[in-house]
Design a protein around this motif. Structure first.
Motif, PDB file in Angstrom:
ATOM      1  N   THR A   1       0.854  -1.204   0.000  1.00  0.00           N
ATOM      2  CA  THR A   1       0.000   0.000   0.000  1.00  0.00           C
ATOM      3  C   THR A   1       0.886   1.248   0.000  1.00  0.00           C
ATOM      4  O   THR A   1       0.684   2.177  -0.795  1.00  0.00           O
ATOM      5  CB  THR A   1      -0.911   0.005   1.255  1.00  0.00           C
ATOM      6  N   VAL A   2       1.876   1.247   0.886  1.00  0.00           N
ATOM      7  CA  VAL A   2       2.733   2.425   1.028  1.00  0.00           C
ATOM      8  C   VAL A   2       3.664   2.567  -0.198  1.00  0.00           C
ATOM      9  O   VAL A   2       3.901   3.677  -0.677  1.00  0.00           O
ATOM     10  CB  VAL A   2       3.517   2.375   2.356  1.00  0.00           C
ATOM     11  N   GLU A   3       4.145   1.421  -0.715  1.00  0.00           N
ATOM     12  CA  GLU A   3       4.979   1.476  -1.936  1.00  0.00           C
ATOM     13  C   GLU A   3       4.193   2.101  -3.093  1.00  0.00           C
ATOM     14  O   GLU A   3       4.699   2.907  -3.847  1.00  0.00           O
ATOM     15  CB  GLU A   3       5.353   0.056  -2.388  1.00  0.00           C
ATOM     16  N   LYS A   4       2.923   1.691  -3.208  1.00  0.00           N
ATOM     17  CA  LYS A   4       2.099   2.134  -4.345  1.00  0.00           C
ATOM     18  C   LYS A   4       1.666   3.600  -4.202  1.00  0.00           C
ATOM     19  O   LYS A   4       1.692   4.356  -5.160  1.00  0.00           O
ATOM     20  CB  LYS A   4       0.879   1.205  -4.434  1.00  0.00           C
ATOM     21  N   PHE A   5       1.252   3.989  -2.997  1.00  0.00           N
ATOM     22  CA  PHE A   5       0.648   5.329  -2.845  1.00  0.00           C
ATOM     23  C   PHE A   5       1.467   6.294  -1.984  1.00  0.00           C
ATOM     24  O   PHE A   5       1.058   7.427  -1.760  1.00  0.00           O
ATOM     25  CB  PHE A   5      -0.777   5.194  -2.289  1.00  0.00           C
ATOM     26  N   GLY A   6       2.600   5.817  -1.455  1.00  0.00           N
ATOM     27  CA  GLY A   6       3.519   6.723  -0.762  1.00  0.00           C
ATOM     28  C   GLY A   6       3.193   6.994   0.692  1.00  0.00           C
ATOM     29  O   GLY A   6       3.993   7.613   1.404  1.00  0.00           O
ATOM     30  N   LYS A   7       2.027   6.550   1.159  1.00  0.00           N
ATOM     31  CA  LYS A   7       1.661   6.808   2.567  1.00  0.00           C
ATOM     32  C   LYS A   7       0.410   6.007   2.926  1.00  0.00           C
ATOM     33  O   LYS A   7      -0.211   5.378   2.042  1.00  0.00           O
ATOM     34  CB  LYS A   7       1.382   8.295   2.779  1.00  0.00           C
ATOM     35  N   LEU A   8       0.075   6.031   4.204  1.00  0.00           N
ATOM     36  CA  LEU A   8      -1.188   5.447   4.665  1.00  0.00           C
ATOM     37  C   LEU A   8      -1.780   6.411   5.688  1.00  0.00           C
ATOM     38  O   LEU A   8      -1.097   6.843   6.617  1.00  0.00           O
ATOM     39  CB  LEU A   8      -0.939   4.072   5.310  1.00  0.00           C
ATOM     40  N   ASP A   9      -3.065   6.759   5.520  1.00  0.00           N
ATOM     41  CA  ASP A   9      -3.725   7.686   6.451  1.00  0.00           C
ATOM     42  C   ASP A   9      -4.798   7.014   7.304  1.00  0.00           C
ATOM     43  O   ASP A   9      -5.059   7.448   8.430  1.00  0.00           O
ATOM     44  CB  ASP A   9      -4.404   8.826   5.666  1.00  0.00           C
ATOM     45  N   ILE A  10      -5.465   6.012   6.718  1.00  0.00           N
ATOM     46  CA  ILE A  10      -6.633   5.426   7.409  1.00  0.00           C
ATOM     47  C   ILE A  10      -6.573   3.899   7.281  1.00  0.00           C
ATOM     48  O   ILE A  10      -6.402   3.377   6.179  1.00  0.00           O
ATOM     49  CB  ILE A  10      -7.956   5.929   6.759  1.00  0.00           C
ATOM     50  N   LEU A  11      -6.706   3.225   8.410  1.00  0.00           N
ATOM     51  CA  LEU A  11      -6.801   1.754   8.408  1.00  0.00           C
ATOM     52  C   LEU A  11      -8.152   1.359   8.980  1.00  0.00           C
ATOM     53  O   LEU A  11      -8.515   1.801  10.075  1.00  0.00           O
ATOM     54  CB  LEU A  11      -5.693   1.148   9.287  1.00  0.00           C
ATOM     55  N   VAL A  12      -8.896   0.531   8.238  1.00  0.00           N
ATOM     56  CA  VAL A  12     -10.136  -0.023   8.785  1.00  0.00           C
ATOM     57  C   VAL A  12      -9.950  -1.529   8.981  1.00  0.00           C
ATOM     58  O   VAL A  12      -9.775  -2.269   8.014  1.00  0.00           O
ATOM     59  CB  VAL A  12     -11.347   0.239   7.857  1.00  0.00           C
ATOM     60  N   ASN A  13      -9.927  -1.945  10.241  1.00  0.00           N
ATOM     61  CA  ASN A  13      -9.821  -3.366  10.575  1.00  0.00           C
ATOM     62  C   ASN A  13     -11.219  -3.961  10.505  1.00  0.00           C
ATOM     63  O   ASN A  13     -11.977  -3.948  11.485  1.00  0.00           O
ATOM     64  CB  ASN A  13      -9.235  -3.534  11.984  1.00  0.00           C
ATOM     65  N   ASN A  14     -11.560  -4.462   9.325  1.00  0.00           N
ATOM     66  CA  ASN A  14     -12.923  -4.939   9.095  1.00  0.00           C
ATOM     67  C   ASN A  14     -13.034  -6.445   8.881  1.00  0.00           C
ATOM     68  O   ASN A  14     -14.037  -7.041   9.259  1.00  0.00           O
ATOM     69  CB  ASN A  14     -13.491  -4.209   7.864  1.00  0.00           C
ATOM     70  N   ALA A  15     -12.013  -7.075   8.256  1.00  0.00           N
ATOM     71  CA  ALA A  15     -12.131  -8.497   7.901  1.00  0.00           C
ATOM     72  C   ALA A  15     -12.528  -9.307   9.133  1.00  0.00           C
ATOM     73  O   ALA A  15     -11.986  -9.115  10.223  1.00  0.00           O
ATOM     74  CB  ALA A  15     -10.805  -9.021   7.350  1.00  0.00           C
ATOM     75  N   GLY A  16     -13.484 -10.210   8.947  1.00  0.00           N
ATOM     76  CA  GLY A  16     -13.917 -11.019  10.079  1.00  0.00           C
ATOM     77  C   GLY A  16     -14.682 -12.238   9.614  1.00  0.00           C
ATOM     78  O   GLY A  16     -15.190 -12.281   8.487  1.00  0.00           O
ATOM     79  N   ILE A  17     -14.746 -13.234  10.492  1.00  0.00           N
ATOM     80  CA  ILE A  17     -15.542 -14.427  10.200  1.00  0.00           C
ATOM     81  C   ILE A  17     -16.437 -14.734  11.397  1.00  0.00           C
ATOM     82  O   ILE A  17     -16.156 -14.314  12.521  1.00  0.00           O
ATOM     83  CB  ILE A  17     -14.661 -15.659   9.877  1.00  0.00           C
ATOM     84  N   PHE A  18     -17.528 -15.453  11.102  1.00  0.00           N
ATOM     85  CA  PHE A  18     -18.469 -15.853  12.151  1.00  0.00           C
ATOM     86  C   PHE A  18     -18.488 -17.383  12.193  1.00  0.00           C
ATOM     87  O   PHE A  18     -18.603 -18.026  11.156  1.00  0.00           O
ATOM     88  CB  PHE A  18     -19.866 -15.295  11.828  1.00  0.00           C
ATOM     89  N   PRO A  19     -18.366 -17.956  13.395  1.00  0.00           N
ATOM     90  CA  PRO A  19     -18.276 -19.426  13.474  1.00  0.00           C
ATOM     91  C   PRO A  19     -19.639 -20.102  13.395  1.00  0.00           C
ATOM     92  O   PRO A  19     -20.670 -19.436  13.458  1.00  0.00           O
ATOM     93  CB  PRO A  19     -17.671 -19.626  14.862  1.00  0.00           C
ATOM     94  N   LYS A  20     -19.622 -21.415  13.302  1.00  0.00           N
ATOM     95  CA  LYS A  20     -20.862 -22.199  13.416  1.00  0.00           C
ATOM     96  C   LYS A  20     -21.359 -22.062  14.859  1.00  0.00           C
ATOM     97  O   LYS A  20     -20.575 -22.095  15.803  1.00  0.00           O
ATOM     98  CB  LYS A  20     -20.571 -23.676  13.141  1.00  0.00           C
ATOM     99  N   ILE A  21     -22.673 -21.879  15.008  1.00  0.00           N
ATOM    100  CA  ILE A  21     -23.256 -21.727  16.348  1.00  0.00           C
ATOM    101  C   ILE A  21     -23.086 -23.039  17.131  1.00  0.00           C
ATOM    102  O   ILE A  21     -23.523 -24.094  16.664  1.00  0.00           O
ATOM    103  CB  ILE A  21     -24.773 -21.408  16.221  1.00  0.00           C
TER     104      ILE A  21
END
Ligand SMILES: NC(=O)c1ccc[n+]([C@@H]2O[C@H](COP(=O)([O-])OP(=O)(O)OC[C@H]3O[C@@H](n4cnc5c(N)ncnc54)[C@H](OP(=O)(O)O)[C@@H]3O)[C@@H](O)[C@H]2O)c1
Length: 247
Positions: free
Chosen positions: A71-91
């Protein structure tokens, strides 16, 4: 254009909530990087949003490190990170959960955000920035018959880490905030919303009269990402649940 000139990385943004956040941020002028593990779906979403796609499994430290570096190589910086990836298990009841099921949920939902944050901090420290953690109402209280303990544990930990990170990095002008959505219609919840009766029951659970949409979460994420709207907000934990948590 609240995010003009900003570079934002949203993990797990090939679909669902992450994709809606990526779209909202792009519409507000940000340059967007999205990640996921399914290349076909990720590329399709990147094309649709005009985003840059990087494959990265949140369970693998080297892949997450590569995600931030690229990300930083491509765009030179990072301003905002959203930690969104997630999974939900079997109940399942706690005593029925295998250790590998437990680990898988913790690895994606908790260790993944740790890796992403750890490798993002040195870049965010340069100009200041924003981290937004997508936790859950399940990280705020126990629900009868919810029976997804690894998920609840991962989200409760993310809620507290939001406050820890906010304090650790306030001096670097990195704002860290957290959104705790109730049920939002995505692939993750499709089996709980698969019939009109189930949808009615779910709508009834929310004082506002409906369960959530991905756009509800995207609008909240935009607020936390915007230095203009929330410059004095850090360590905040936002229940986003149509009033369900105050019942
Ligand atoms: N939907 C809800 O009701 C709800 C409520 C509260 C909180 N949340 C939270 O909101 C976030 C997004 O949920 P969602 O409902 O949008 O889920 P979703 O529709 O199932 O999307 C999950 C996203 O995460 C990615 N992902 C899954 N495992 C991954 C891994 N190991 N490495 C990298 N990316 C991975 C998926 O991409 P790939 O398939 O390509 O890996 C996908 O882009 C999650 O953290 C979830 O816990 C959701």
């Amino acid at each position: 254009m609240k995010l003009a000139g900003k570079v934002a990385l949203i993990t797990g943004a090939s679909r669902g909530i992450g994709k809606a956040i990526a779209k909202e941020f792009a519409q507000n002028g940000a340059t967007i990087v999205i990640s996921g593990t399914n290349k076909t779906k990720l590329d399709e979403t990147a094309k649709e949003l005009g985003a840059f796609a990087i494959l990265a499994d949140m369970r693998r430290e080297a892949e997450v490190q590569n995600l931030i570096n690229k990300t930083v190589e491509k765009f030179g910086k990072l301003d905002i990170l959203v930690n969104n990836a997630g999974i939900f298990p079997k109940i399942k009841l706690l005593h029925e959960i295998s250790s590998s099921e437990w680990r898988d949920v913790l690895d994606v939902n908790l260790t993944g955000p740790f890796y992403a944050t750890k490798y993002s901090i040195p870049h965010l420290q340069i100009n200041g920035g924003a981290i937004i953690n997508i936790a859950s109402s399940a990280g705020l209280k126990a629900y009868e018959n919810f029976n997804a303990d690894a998920y609840s544990a991962s989200k409760a930990a993310l809620v507290l880490l939001t406050k820890c990170w906010a304090l650790e990095y306030a001096k670097n002008k990195i704002r860290v905030n957290c959104i705790c959505p109730g049920v939002v219609e995505t692939d993750m919840t499709s089996e709980f919303l698969s019939s009109p009766a189930m949808r009615d029951m779910m709508n009834y659970a929310y004082p506002i009269g409906r369960f959530g949409t991905v756009n509800d979460v995207a609008k909240a994420a935009l607020y936390f990402a915007s230095d203009e709207d929330s410059p004095w907000v850090t360590g905040a934990v936002l229940p986003l649940d149509g009033g369900e948590s105050i019942k």
